[in-house]
Design a protein around this motif. Structure first.
Motif, short mmCIF file in Angstrom:
data_model
loop_
_atom_site.label_atom_id
_atom_site.label_comp_id
_atom_site.label_asym_id
_atom_site.label_seq_id
_atom_site.Cartn_x
_atom_site.Cartn_y
_atom_site.Cartn_z
N SER A 13 0.80 -1.14 -0.11
CA SER A 13 -0.11 -0.01 -0.05
C SER A 13 0.87 1.24 -0.16
O SER A 13 2.01 1.14 0.56
N ASP A 15 0.79 5.66 0.50
CA ASP A 15 0.16 6.88 1.29
C ASP A 15 -0.26 7.90 0.09
O ASP A 15 0.06 7.69 -1.12
N ALA A 21 3.82 2.84 2.22
CA ALA A 21 3.13 3.17 3.42
C ALA A 21 3.93 2.46 4.68
O ALA A 21 4.55 1.35 4.34
N ALA A 22 4.22 3.20 5.72
CA ALA A 22 4.95 2.52 6.80
C ALA A 22 4.20 1.26 7.40
O ALA A 22 4.85 0.32 8.02
N THR A 23 3.02 1.05 7.07
CA THR A 23 2.23 -0.21 7.56
C THR A 23 2.34 -1.13 6.65
O THR A 23 1.57 -2.25 6.76
N SER A 24 2.81 -0.83 5.25
CA SER A 24 2.88 -1.76 4.06
C SER A 24 3.97 -2.69 4.20
O SER A 24 4.96 -2.45 4.90
N ARG A 37 -3.57 4.09 2.55
CA ARG A 37 -3.80 5.07 3.73
C ARG A 37 -5.09 6.10 3.66
O ARG A 37 -5.23 6.66 2.70
N ARG A 52 -9.87 3.96 6.98
CA ARG A 52 -9.17 2.95 7.23
C ARG A 52 -8.00 3.08 6.49
O ARG A 52 -7.57 3.60 5.41
N THR A 53 -6.92 2.07 6.96
CA THR A 53 -5.60 2.18 6.53
C THR A 53 -4.87 0.71 6.62
O THR A 53 -5.23 -0.01 7.24
N GLY A 54 -4.15 0.29 5.34
CA GLY A 54 -3.48 -0.74 5.55
C GLY A 54 -3.79 -1.68 3.88
O GLY A 54 -4.37 -1.17 2.91
N THR A 55 -2.94 -2.59 3.76
CA THR A 55 -3.06 -3.54 2.70
C THR A 55 -4.42 -4.07 2.05
O THR A 55 -4.78 -4.16 1.18
#
Length: 70
Positions: A13, A15, A21-24, A37, A52-55
């Protein structure tokens, strides 16, 4: 019935700046990245929507891309 998996697409994912993204997940195993994101999605809140955020938010974009590629 036997299920045969022909293709797996690893999704990352990005941003709002189109940066991973840091969460990816990241690395050479990722096939494609999509926005993930701050995505407006359905939710269980009183309004029925939430950010919501994430793959998991990027995956529908990739599914649409794959469908168009067929």
């Amino acid at each position: 019935m036997t299920l045969q998996i022909l293709v797996v697409i690893a999704v990352g994912s990005t941003d709002n700046n189109d940066i991973i993204a840091a969460t990816s997940a990241n690395g050479s195993h990722i096939d494609v990245c999509a926005p993930g994101r701050f995505i407006l999605s359905t939710d269980t809140t009183s309004t029925g929507y939430g950010i919501r955020t994430g793959t998991s938010m990027a995956a529908p974009f990739v599914a649409g891309m794959a469908a168009l590629a067929l």
